[in-house]
Design an enzyme around this catalytic site. Structure first.
Site, mmCIF file in Angstrom:
data_model
loop_
_atom_site.group_PDB
_atom_site.id
_atom_site.type_symbol
_atom_site.label_atom_id
_atom_site.label_comp_id
_atom_site.label_asym_id
_atom_site.label_seq_id
_atom_site.Cartn_x
_atom_site.Cartn_y
_atom_site.Cartn_z
ATOM 1 N N LYS A 76 43.238 12.827 17.273
ATOM 2 C CA LYS A 76 44.560 13.426 17.006
ATOM 3 C C LYS A 76 44.391 14.688 16.179
ATOM 4 O O LYS A 76 45.076 15.687 16.396
ATOM 5 C CB LYS A 76 45.456 12.432 16.261
ATOM 6 C CG LYS A 76 45.817 11.197 17.067
ATOM 7 C CD LYS A 76 47.243 11.240 17.578
ATOM 8 C CE LYS A 76 47.522 10.067 18.502
ATOM 9 N NZ LYS A 76 48.771 10.155 19.228
ATOM 10 N N ASP A 88 53.734 8.418 14.038
ATOM 11 C CA ASP A 88 53.642 9.096 15.327
ATOM 12 C C ASP A 88 54.061 8.192 16.485
ATOM 13 O O ASP A 88 54.684 8.643 17.447
ATOM 14 C CB ASP A 88 52.192 9.553 15.499
ATOM 15 C CG ASP A 88 51.994 10.387 16.740
ATOM 16 O OD1 ASP A 88 52.887 11.185 17.043
ATOM 17 O OD2 ASP A 88 50.942 10.243 17.378
ATOM 18 N N ASP A 89 53.725 6.912 16.407
ATOM 19 C CA ASP A 89 54.015 6.017 17.538
ATOM 20 C C ASP A 89 55.501 5.732 17.664
ATOM 21 O O ASP A 89 56.025 5.610 18.772
ATOM 22 C CB ASP A 89 53.232 4.707 17.380
ATOM 23 C CG ASP A 89 51.750 4.984 17.401
ATOM 24 O OD1 ASP A 89 51.250 5.436 18.433
ATOM 25 O OD2 ASP A 89 51.096 4.814 16.351
ATOM 26 N N GLU A 145 49.362 6.113 12.234
ATOM 27 C CA GLU A 145 49.027 6.013 13.649
ATOM 28 C C GLU A 145 48.488 4.628 14.001
ATOM 29 O O GLU A 145 47.633 4.094 13.287
ATOM 30 C CB GLU A 145 47.958 7.077 13.968
ATOM 31 C CG GLU A 145 47.689 7.303 15.428
ATOM 32 C CD GLU A 145 48.844 8.006 16.159
ATOM 33 O OE1 GLU A 145 49.348 9.009 15.650
ATOM 34 O OE2 GLU A 145 49.219 7.518 17.236
ATOM 35 N N ASP A 146 48.970 4.090 15.080
ATOM 36 C CA ASP A 146 48.401 2.889 15.692
ATOM 37 C C ASP A 146 48.269 1.695 14.737
ATOM 38 O O ASP A 146 47.217 1.033 14.676
ATOM 39 C CB ASP A 146 47.061 3.230 16.374
ATOM 40 C CG ASP A 146 47.291 4.032 17.666
ATOM 41 O OD1 ASP A 146 48.429 4.464 17.911
ATOM 42 O OD2 ASP A 146 46.327 4.222 18.425
ATOM 43 N N ASN A 191 48.990 3.616 27.182
ATOM 44 C CA ASN A 191 47.651 4.214 27.185
ATOM 45 C C ASN A 191 46.597 3.156 26.939
ATOM 46 O O ASN A 191 46.896 2.127 26.344
ATOM 47 C CB ASN A 191 47.562 5.271 26.072
ATOM 48 C CG ASN A 191 48.508 6.427 26.303
ATOM 49 O OD1 ASN A 191 48.646 6.912 27.405
ATOM 50 N ND2 ASN A 191 49.175 6.866 25.243
ATOM 51 N N TYR A 217 40.513 12.697 23.891
ATOM 52 C CA TYR A 217 41.759 11.975 23.587
ATOM 53 C C TYR A 217 41.937 10.949 24.700
ATOM 54 O O TYR A 217 40.977 10.590 25.380
ATOM 55 C CB TYR A 217 42.876 13.040 23.508
ATOM 56 C CG TYR A 217 44.219 12.563 23.031
ATOM 57 C CD1 TYR A 217 44.367 11.868 21.837
ATOM 58 C CD2 TYR A 217 45.380 12.844 23.767
ATOM 59 C CE1 TYR A 217 45.622 11.457 21.395
ATOM 60 C CE2 TYR A 217 46.639 12.447 23.328
ATOM 61 C CZ TYR A 217 46.741 11.745 22.147
ATOM 62 O OH TYR A 217 47.984 11.343 21.718
ATOM 63 N N ARG A 274 46.229 -1.637 16.202
ATOM 64 C CA ARG A 274 46.769 -1.541 17.577
ATOM 65 C C ARG A 274 46.342 -0.171 18.114
ATOM 66 O O ARG A 274 47.059 0.782 17.991
ATOM 67 C CB ARG A 274 48.297 -1.697 17.558
ATOM 68 C CG ARG A 274 48.964 -1.877 18.885
ATOM 69 C CD ARG A 274 49.027 -0.615 19.742
ATOM 70 N NE ARG A 274 50.097 0.288 19.428
ATOM 71 C CZ ARG A 274 49.997 1.632 19.558
ATOM 72 N NH1 ARG A 274 48.878 2.207 19.957
ATOM 73 N NH2 ARG A 274 51.000 2.406 19.251
HETATM 74 N N1 LIG Z 1 52.764 7.954 25.650
HETATM 75 C C1 LIG Z 1 52.674 7.995 24.346
HETATM 76 O O1 LIG Z 1 52.736 9.066 23.707
HETATM 77 C C2 LIG Z 1 52.498 6.730 23.595
HETATM 78 C C3 LIG Z 1 52.149 5.578 24.224
HETATM 79 N N2 LIG Z 1 52.002 4.422 23.523
HETATM 80 C C4 LIG Z 1 51.520 3.273 24.232
HETATM 81 O O2 LIG Z 1 52.542 2.311 24.322
HETATM 82 C C5 LIG Z 1 51.965 1.016 24.374
HETATM 83 C C6 LIG Z 1 52.696 0.132 23.381
HETATM 84 O O3 LIG Z 1 52.532 0.619 22.085
HETATM 85 P P1 LIG Z 1 53.318 -0.073 20.873
HETATM 86 O O4 LIG Z 1 54.757 -0.204 21.180
HETATM 87 O O5 LIG Z 1 52.963 0.630 19.636
HETATM 88 O O6 LIG Z 1 52.635 -1.502 20.887
HETATM 89 P P2 LIG Z 1 53.230 -2.867 20.427
HETATM 90 O O7 LIG Z 1 52.112 -3.809 20.380
HETATM 91 O O8 LIG Z 1 54.064 -2.645 19.215
HETATM 92 O O9 LIG Z 1 54.245 -3.253 21.618
HETATM 93 C C7 LIG Z 1 53.862 -3.735 22.859
HETATM 94 C C8 LIG Z 1 55.067 -4.380 23.483
HETATM 95 O O10 LIG Z 1 54.759 -4.814 24.787
HETATM 96 C C9 LIG Z 1 55.210 -6.145 24.935
HETATM 97 N N3 LIG Z 1 54.471 -6.889 25.944
HETATM 98 C C10 LIG Z 1 53.229 -7.403 25.887
HETATM 99 N N4 LIG Z 1 52.931 -8.079 27.017
HETATM 100 C C11 LIG Z 1 54.040 -7.979 27.794
HETATM 101 C C12 LIG Z 1 54.373 -8.498 29.068
HETATM 102 N N5 LIG Z 1 53.507 -9.238 29.782
HETATM 103 N N6 LIG Z 1 55.591 -8.217 29.567
HETATM 104 C C13 LIG Z 1 56.468 -7.474 28.873
HETATM 105 N N7 LIG Z 1 56.212 -6.975 27.644
HETATM 106 C C14 LIG Z 1 55.000 -7.223 27.129
HETATM 107 C C15 LIG Z 1 55.033 -6.755 23.566
HETATM 108 O O11 LIG Z 1 55.787 -7.939 23.472
HETATM 109 P P3 LIG Z 1 55.911 -8.776 22.117
HETATM 110 O O12 LIG Z 1 56.805 -7.949 21.227
HETATM 111 O O13 LIG Z 1 56.561 -10.039 22.550
HETATM 112 O O14 LIG Z 1 54.535 -8.923 21.591
HETATM 113 C C16 LIG Z 1 55.530 -5.613 22.715
HETATM 114 O O15 LIG Z 1 56.936 -5.642 22.608
HETATM 115 C C17 LIG Z 1 50.468 1.205 24.085
HETATM 116 O O16 LIG Z 1 49.763 1.145 25.284
HETATM 117 C C18 LIG Z 1 50.381 2.592 23.522
HETATM 118 O O17 LIG Z 1 49.162 3.213 23.849
HETATM 119 C C19 LIG Z 1 52.256 4.358 22.185
HETATM 120 C C20 LIG Z 1 52.595 5.476 21.496
HETATM 121 C C21 LIG Z 1 52.683 6.764 22.148
HETATM 122 C C1 LIG Z 2 49.476 8.297 22.315
HETATM 123 C C2 LIG Z 2 49.520 7.310 21.274
HETATM 124 O O1 LIG Z 2 49.804 7.626 20.132
HETATM 125 C C3 LIG Z 2 49.251 5.945 21.587
HETATM 126 O O2 LIG Z 2 49.055 5.608 22.755
HETATM 127 O O3 LIG Z 2 49.232 5.136 20.656
HETATM 128 MG MG LIG Z 3 49.334 6.124 18.745
#
Ligand SMILES: NC(=O)C1=CN([C@@H]2O[C@H](COP(=O)(O)OP(=O)(O)OC[C@H]3O[C@@H](n4cnc5c(N)ncnc54)[C@H](OP(=O)(O)O)[C@@H]3O)[C@@H](O)[C@H]2O)C=CC1
Ligand SMILES: CC(=O)C(=O)O
Ligand SMILES: [Mg+2]
Length: 573
Positions: free
Chosen positions: A159, A251-252, A230-231, A395, A89, A141
């Site tokens: 997963k 999940d996200d 997912e993703d 991540n 993972y 993503r």
């Molecule tokens: N810990 C956990 O269980 C989980 C962790 N994650 C992680 O969270 C992260 C984001 O996932 P997700 O929300 O789905 O992805 P998205 O692509 O939907 O969101 C990413 C966000 O980050 C913003 N961003 C990008 N560059 C910058 C910057 N330089 N400064 C500030 N903001 C920035 C984007 O801006 P804009 O909207 O303008 O493009 C967007 O709002 C990933 O790394 C994912 O692995 C996700 C799910 C679960």
């Molecule tokens: C953990 C997870 O679901 C993610 O990083 O997208």
């Molecule tokens: Mg995910």
């Protein structure tokens, strides 16, 4: 002689099979002669694993093990969950997805292409097992690594391995599913080894039509199936469209929201700051950021705040700066709810300046920007708070907004910390500090199992919130005394039982459950039922051998010899 179908073939060459079982299976002589306990085999696996020098080699070895001896794989994983999860993972699965087209050796799930539309239901017939749960992605993503097209298959596979290891969903009842809807990753499209369609991502309207057909096909083929999205780069339209009519969740958005609230409830207690005085800056306003904040709003409301008071405790920053209603661009729909209207035209300058202005108690990272919480940011948080809540959740590890060590050193060890990917414990001022892992792996297994066992017709907001609350109560006395925000991952199967129970109870309260026989069970009875229904590789690995041994015994008794057992009952091989 009954001709019973064995459910798995992966135990056929198992070294723990007795000579009789080997004879029955026709594998006598095809394995080394020793009959070995699982412990001995596990020892060999761990030694072999230790000879692999890179995480990706270890990942590949574990893929091979799962394909050749599924029970042994899950025994090993269950016994070494803390050590092996980072290999199957996050973070290793991230590298595996980036290189999927180079390292792929065997099919591990289904691929459905845009060009297959019209035939999706028929193609599902090619899957050889009865499915209870699927994790599906379009690869657009993958973690914080961007659009990886069908290379994203590593995520559903990983997963679902956790579903089996953490919540005991039978391996053969899981379906990893990758939707080949094109990719905007040009480098991959042009790579001769890429295994998906070499076209740009389909339009949102085309995706919607494809998903509509898929949801009908999946539920026609397996009426009680639970579907985890997912993703996806933009998960919101599908979530809105299907959440009330299918047993599905994202999940996200939802799993991440729940897991962070689960740890956040404990962080708020530990911070000593009353709920009403908390303020949060979120770096990243995507699916995960907004999903987390929405669940925290629910928590704040339960703690007595009005929705409006709760909503205004958040400041979101995206790639264009502070998310405000007046900054001049058209905000994506999901950002509007939290957009500030009190910025009075001030220009966003930097995260550091925003911290000076907001004076937050909480800093969340869901931005995919590794290292964004630098020394200056962390020290500001430490100056403002006795116990700043620092959650760098992106991540894999390379995208984490800071490491545990950086957070500890720059807050004099006072931070309340959780990260998306694991970091090692460290000593600080003579004390061993252990980071929390705020990863949805703490809840999605229980959400999925709860939905399966209750035969939920949909996965409601109350079910998601129940998973968060249940998680927050699942720490044992020692974990609470040590100030942990999340329980020890080594207890994940116990934790999943608690989460599953909470999810089932919420399904019952919402009237979306169809397993009416569970309604009158006490909590103790329900827990026992959950445990009983969970696949246990320690029991089930033996079961294959036992099943065959029973068949052999029955054959000997009845002397009813058929073609398969002929040589077994009477041979002296
Ligand atoms: N810990 C956990 O269980 C989980 C962790 N994650 C992680 O969270 C992260 C984001 O996932 P997700 O929300 O789905 O992805 P998205 O692509 O939907 O969101 C990413 C966000 O980050 C913003 N961003 C990008 N560059 C910058 C910057 N330089 N400064 C500030 N903001 C920035 C984007 O801006 P804009 O909207 O303008 O493009 C967007 O709002 C990933 O790394 C994912 O692995 C996700 C799910 C679960
Ligand atoms: C953990 C997870 O679901 C993610 O990083 O997208
Ligand atoms: Mg995910």
């Amino acid at each position: 002689m009954p001709t019973r179908q064995l459910t798995t073939t992966s135990g056929d060459f198992c070294l723990s099979n007795s000579p009789d079982v080997r004879k029955h299976l026709g594998t006598y002589g095809l394995t080394p002669p020793a009959v070995e306990s699982f412990d001995v085999q596990a020892q060999r696996c761990l030694r072999l694993l230790a000879t692999k020098t890179t995480p990706i080699e270890k990942f590949q070895y574990l893929v091979h093990l799962k394909a050749t001896n599924v029970h042994l794989f899950y025994r090993l994983l269950s016994q070494n969950i803390k050590e092996l999860t980072p290999l199957i993972y996050t973070p290793t699965v991230g590298e595996a997805c980036v290189r999927w087209h180079e390292i792929w050796t065997q099919p591990e799930g289904m691929y459905l292409s845009f060009s297959d539309r019209g035939n999706l239901r028929q193609i599902l017939d090619n899957w050889p097992h009865e499915v209870e749960i699927t994790v599906l992605t379009d690869g657009s993503r993958i973690l914080g690594l961007g659009d990886l097209g069908v290379n994203g298959m590593g995520i559903p596979v990983g997963k679902l391995s956790l579903y089996t290891a953490c919540a005991g969903i039978r391996p053969e009842a899981t379906l990893p599913l990758t939707l080949d809807l094109g990719t905007n990753n040009k480098a991959l499209r042009e790579d001769p080894l890429y295994m998906g369609s070499r076209v740009p991502k389909v339009t949102p309207e085309e995706e919607k039509e494809f998903l509509d057909e898929l949801m009908v096909a999946l539920t026609d083929k397996w009426p009680n199936i639970v579907i985890q999205f997912e993703d996806f780069k933009n998960p919101f339209p599908a979530l809105e469209r299907y959440q009330n009519t299918y047993s599905m969740f994202n999940d996200d958005v939802q799993g991440t929201g729940a897991v962070i609230v689960g740890g956040f409830i404990n962080a708020v207690k530990a911070s000593g700051v009353p709920v009403k005085d908390h303020k949060a800056i979120f770096l990243g306003a995507g699916s995960a950021g907004v999903g987390v904040a929405k669940q925290i709003v629910e928590f704040f409301k339960k703690e007595g705040l009005t929705e409006e008071e709760a909503r205004r405790k958040f400041w979101f920053v995206d790639s264009n700066g502070l998310v405000t209603l007046d900054r001049g661009d058209k905000l994506a729909d999901h950002k509007v709810y939290f957009a500030r209207d009190d910025n009075n035209g001030r220009q966003y300058q930097s995260l550091a300046r925003l911290i000076d202005y907001v004076q937050p108690t909480i800093l969340m990272g869901l931005s995919t920007i590794g290292g964004a919480f630098n020394k200056e940011i962390l020290q500001k948080m430490a100056k403002l708070n006795n116990h700043p809540v620092i959650f760098p959740l992106s991540n894999p590890s390379s995208k984490s907004e800071c490491t545990f060590e950086e957070a500890v050193l720059n807050t004099e060890g006072r931070c309340l910390f959780a990260s998306g990917s694991p970091f090692p414990s460290m000593e600080y001022n003579g004390k061993l500090l252990t980071p929390g892992q705020g990863n949805n792996m703490y809840v999605f297994p229980g959400i999925g199992l709860g939905a399966i066992l209750s035969k939920a017709t949909s996965v409601t907001q109350d079910m998601i919130y129940a998973s968060a609350e249940s998680l927050s109560t699942s720490l044992n006395k020692q974990e609470v005394a040590d100030g942990w925000l999340y329980p020890d991952i080594r207890r994940i199967r116990d934790v999943s039982v608690v989460v599953t129970r909470g999810v089932i109870r919420a399904a019952q309260q919402n009237g979306v459950d169809r397993a009416s026989e569970l309604r009158n069970l006490s909590d103790e009875e329900l827990d026992a039922y959950i445990v009983e229904s969970m696949y246990d590789p320690f029991k089930d690995g033996e079961q294959l051998g036992e099943e065959v041994a029973n068949l052999v015994a029955q054959t000997n008794q009845s002397n009813d010899v058929n073609g398969i057992t002929n040589g077994v009952a009477h041979s002296h091989l």
